[in-house]
Enzyme design. Sequence first.
Site, short mmCIF file in Angstrom:
data_model
loop_
_atom_site.label_atom_id
_atom_site.label_comp_id
_atom_site.label_asym_id
_atom_site.label_seq_id
_atom_site.Cartn_x
_atom_site.Cartn_y
_atom_site.Cartn_z
N TYR A 293 0.82 -1.22 0.00
CA TYR A 293 0.00 0.00 0.00
C TYR A 293 0.86 1.27 0.00
O TYR A 293 0.39 2.33 0.43
CB TYR A 293 -0.96 -0.01 1.19
CG TYR A 293 -2.19 -0.87 0.97
CD1 TYR A 293 -2.99 -0.70 -0.17
CD2 TYR A 293 -2.59 -1.83 1.90
CE1 TYR A 293 -4.13 -1.48 -0.38
CE2 TYR A 293 -3.73 -2.61 1.69
CZ TYR A 293 -4.50 -2.43 0.56
OH TYR A 293 -5.63 -3.18 0.36
N ASN B 41 -13.54 -3.85 3.13
CA ASN B 41 -14.10 -4.05 1.79
C ASN B 41 -13.74 -5.39 1.13
O ASN B 41 -13.82 -5.53 -0.09
CB ASN B 41 -13.85 -2.83 0.89
CG ASN B 41 -12.37 -2.55 0.67
OD1 ASN B 41 -11.53 -3.33 1.11
ND2 ASN B 41 -12.08 -1.47 -0.02
N GLU C 71 2.61 -5.96 -7.60
CA GLU C 71 1.98 -6.69 -6.50
C GLU C 71 2.23 -8.20 -6.62
O GLU C 71 2.47 -8.87 -5.61
CB GLU C 71 0.48 -6.37 -6.49
CG GLU C 71 0.22 -4.92 -6.11
CD GLU C 71 -1.20 -4.43 -6.38
OE1 GLU C 71 -1.46 -3.25 -6.09
OE2 GLU C 71 -2.04 -5.21 -6.88
#
Length: 150
Positions: free
Chosen positions: A49, A112, A126
């Site tokens: 992140y 979420n 990622e």
Amino acid sequence: MERSFLMVKPDGVARGLVGEVISRVERRGLKIVAMKMLRIERKLAEQHYGEHRDKPFFSSLISYITSGPVVAMVVEGKDAIKVLRTMIGATNPGEAAPGTIRGDFALEVGRNVVHASDSPASAEREISLFFDESEIMSYSRAGEEWVYEE
Ligand code: DAT
Ligand code: MG
């Protein structure tokens, strides 16, 4: 074919939604080519992140994503990145369309359920944070001729 990084977040695992997420991906015709359950360490969370480092929600985001096991996947298929983003729905589940994962299973932005890469550059970054190339499988799915025209 394109690859994306998909992850069921700690709330999704704790709520028993792993199978639901996987089954939506499989039914769509996308192929899971790598998968693992892990508890994300703080350093990996901060790398994953990194783009949000200066946001006010960064520390709660890191606490959330490191709070329990996640299921991380590499998913392959035609336009996999865009298709998965559409399937997961808007970042804020309150705005996510019904029929999307967030729109069907979540109510708050801080819970979420899933992550999916938002661009080819993010997908590559990622995937390499979570998987070695040797952990990514190559195989054919039965019925691919009924998913792809050629
Ligand atoms: P996405 O997960 O849809 O790619 P993002 O990359 O903008 O969304 O943000 C990463 C995560 O950070 C998101 O899943 C939930 C959290 N987040 C984003 N915006 C937020 C906000 N305004 N308040 C609280 N959490 C937020
Ligand atoms: Mg994002």
